[in-house]
Design an enzyme around this catalytic site. Structure first.
Site, mmCIF file in Angstrom:
data_model
loop_
_atom_site.group_PDB
_atom_site.id
_atom_site.type_symbol
_atom_site.label_atom_id
_atom_site.label_comp_id
_atom_site.label_asym_id
_atom_site.label_seq_id
_atom_site.Cartn_x
_atom_site.Cartn_y
_atom_site.Cartn_z
ATOM 1 N N SER A 398 32.945 47.420 92.218
ATOM 2 C CA SER A 398 32.412 47.064 90.899
ATOM 3 C C SER A 398 30.943 46.652 90.976
ATOM 4 C CB SER A 398 33.231 45.927 90.292
ATOM 5 O OG SER A 398 33.265 44.840 91.178
ATOM 6 N N ASN A 469 28.878 45.825 84.528
ATOM 7 C CA ASN A 469 28.794 44.450 85.038
ATOM 8 C C ASN A 469 27.377 43.897 84.954
ATOM 9 O OD1 ASN A 469 31.462 43.918 85.552
ATOM 10 N ND2 ASN A 469 31.421 44.788 87.606
#
Length: 673
Positions: A398, A469
């Site tokens: 991520s 993110n």
């Protein structure tokens, strides 16, 4: 676009068949042509019935042409187009002869509204047949008689359920609710329609008024609220009056920014579903790591026809992963998303192992081990030796650098990032992360694979946090800092939910996990500095094992479905609520806008659409606001820069980036139009 033929039985068959297209839609030309056919039917006294059907393989009529609607909404011509449709459908409803809609394939919006103008409806039992009125999901209301005629057919409460949810129903579900009168096989569809003609005109039904159980939408200006206003008065008002209410509502809604954004989002979804290059379908894949993400990806691939090797050195973790896969399948069956047979076939496609397995015939290997760069590097070195010469090796990281992992392999050109989102079974987005050495062929193959398994890909360049993110974290961390400085959790979260986010930022941190949030923030802070620094309270919570929902306690305490503010956090908070002379939602949004703008500036994504749609899909960013950059343009870039400069006087993370300042200064925009 519409063929008319009259059989020996004097029943007129109108067949929709748009040339050189797989779909039938209503645009101005189709509506004019339909009007001419109705003229001919009205003139011919020998015709004793009308059947409306379609020649398409999987679509009856997919509703109004949305490109036309969006253009008309912007030019103010929408009212005339809708009024014309109402007039034509009214004439069908007013025919002296009985009429039947024989529905096979997708029958949505205006496509279902023309069937409501008929006396009877019969649908094919084919899986392609899906029926409903999804207009409210696009910020519109059914205005070709849908909001007026459906309550008269199935009652106000049921009509509100169908219209406000905007769901499409299978033929058997549609029959249960009363959206259709009969279901037949595709081969028997026209015979069933002819039998219904024999019943004559539909007798007027006694309609049940609303029982008052319908939840009233919170925003009185929303499409749901406007639709409800028509539905709950439809049976009391004459049809003409009710149709006028429909017309006024859709004309008003069409002018709004939110409706235009929702229609644009629909087109973006279509764009991201389509690929330019064709590849052979992926039949075999391997997942390394059976944690939450690894198990989720394995389940999803297996449900989409891909056989999967699921590997993990830890037997306990592997068993837990398999149990989680079993639960996801069981839930899908329970919710009617798949049959028990399909679930059984899906489970059978997964082979689990703690020992190394032959990977030479596997087209994709997806590494989904824990977010520790050293562990991932070790796995990539091994995979490089085990995988076949054409196997693509992907990582589901991520935030970690994909290029660094690629350097551990003998073929960095075949390494890419495929960042799935949790829970995999519900989140549509996959960030396709292109590393420094990733070849174009690997990128295109990965995009085709993501589309093959029913996800929507957004291409991002390999940089810390990628897109989602990176844009999300300054927003989350500032919310945690506001809480630390005395602003109540519910004030922050409720403010953002009211603004349009699916859940508040502190609730979201609890869902992600406090430990995971701190880990990602640490990675991002190394790259971007102060704006991604985790506030002290998050570190204290991690040390005290208050990890969010998974530990039963984070910013909130979780008991079953209930949640309460966690009073034990007061020990780490500063006394007295901080005074802010700016709307909380705007303050947090400015950080997201700034980061999304930087992603354009640094070419992390290719276009503002990628940034906006990625955030809508990846975080549930209020779809009616169109994404951070669309919202910024609507709010006013000059105004945003001015307010951010003011905030930056006391907090450097609010300093607007160069591209924002440039647009504000020159009066230009991210979007051309």
């Amino acid at each position: 676009m519409i063929q008319r033929e009259i059989g020996d039985d004097r029943v007129c068959l109108l067949t929709f068949d748009r040339p050189e297209s797989g779909a039938n839609i209503f645009d101005a030309a189709t509506m004019s042509e339909l009007s001419e056919h109705v003229d001919a039917i009205e003139r011919d006294n020998s015709v004793r019935g009308l059947i409306i059907t379609s020649a398409k393989r999987s679509i009856f009529i997919a509703g109004a042409d949305l490109k036309t609607l969006l253009k008309q909404a912007q030019t103010g011509e929408l009212r005339d187009f809708i009024a014309k449709g109402q007039r034509v459908f009214n004439r069908i409803a007013g025919l002296k002869i009985p009429s039947v809609a024989a529905v096979h394939g997708a029958c949505a919006g205006g496509g279902y509204e023309i069937t409501l103008a008929c006396d009877w409806r019969v649908a094919s039992d084919d899986p392609a047949t899906r029926i409903g009125l999804p207009e409210t999901t696009l910020g519109l209301i059914p205005a070709w008689g849908g909001s007026t005629r459906l309550p008269r057919l199935i009652g106000e409460d049921n009509a509100a359920e169908v219209i406000l949810k905007g769901k499409l129903y299978s033929a058997s579900e549609a029959l249960k609710i009363g959206l259709v009168d009969e279901v037949a096989s595709r081969e028997q569809l026209l015979d069933a329609a002819r039998r219904l003609i024999g019943k004559g005109k539909r007798p007027a039904a006694k309609v049940s008024p609303a029982k008052g159980n319908i939840p009233v939408p919170s925003d009185p200006k929303s499409a749901q609220a406007r639709a409800l206003g028509v539905i709950t008065t439809a049976t009391a008002n004459p049809v003409d009056e009710s149709l006028k209410l429909e017309l006024d509502a859709i004309a008003d809604l069409g002018k709004t920014e939110s409706t235009q954004n929702l229609i644009r989002n629909f087109f973006l979804a279509e764009k991201y579903k389509k690929g330019s290059k064709q590849f052979e379908k992926v039949a075999h894949a391997a997942i390394i790591g059976a944690g939450v993400m690894g198990a989720g990806i394995a389940q999803w691939l297996s449900s989409r026809g891909v056989t999967v090797i699921l590997r993990d050195v830890n037997r306990e973790l592997l068993d837990r992963g398999l149990a989680s896969i079993e639960k996801t399948y069981a839930d899908a069956v329970k919710r009617g998303l798949m049959t028990e047979e399909k679930a059984k076939q899906g489970r059978a496609r997964i082979v689990a192992s703690t020992a190394p397995m032959e990977l030479r015939d596997v087209q994709f290997v997806i590494e989904a081990a824990s977010e520790k760069i050293d562990i991932k590097k070790e796995i990539f070195r091994e995979l490089s030796m085990q995988a076949g010469s054409k196997t693509i090796i992907a990582t589901n990281t991520s935030a970690l650098p994909v290029s660094e992992l690629a350097h551990c392999t003998v073929s960095p050109d075949r390494v890419i990032g495929l960042h799935f989102f949790n829970p995999v079974s519900r989140m549509k987005l996959v960030e396709v992360v292109v590393a420094q050495g990733t070849s174009d062929d690997t990128k295109e193959h990965a995009l085709a694979f993501v589309r093959q398994i029913g996800k929507l890909p957004v291409v991002v360049r390999d940089s810390p946090g990628f897109l989602v993110n990176r844009v999300l974290f300054p927003y989350l961390l500032d919310a945690a800092e506001l809480f630390e400085n005395g602003v109540e959790a519910e004030k922050i979260d409720n403010g953002l939910v009211k603004w349009g986010m699916p859940m508040g930022p502190l609730r979201l941190i609890d869902e992600i996990g406090i430990d995971v949030t701190v880990d990602i923030a640490t990675t991002l802070e190394k790259a971007y500095g102060r704006r991604d620094r985790a506030p002290e309270i998050l570190r204290s919570m991690r040390e005290s094992k208050l990890l969010g929902r998974k530990s039963g306690s984070g910013f909130y305490k979780y008991e079953g479905r209930e949640q309460f503010p966690n009073e034990s956090l007061n020990q780490w908070r500063r006394n007295g609520s901080t005074k802010h002379d700016i709307d909380l939602a705007n303050r947090l949004m400015f950080l997201m806008i700034n980061e999304a703008a930087r992603c354009i500036e640094e070419k992390v994504v290719d276009s503002p659409e990628d940034a906006d749609y990625g955030m809508i899909l990846g975080t549930g960013f209020a779809p009616h606001r169109g994404g951070p950059l669309r919202f910024a343009e609507h709010f006013g870039l000059e105004k945003i820069v001015e307010e951010m400069n003011r905030l930056a006087q006391s907090d450097e993370k609010f300093v607007p980036c160069d591209i924002l300042k440039k647009h504000a200064c020159e009066g230009t925009k991210f979007y051309e139009s």
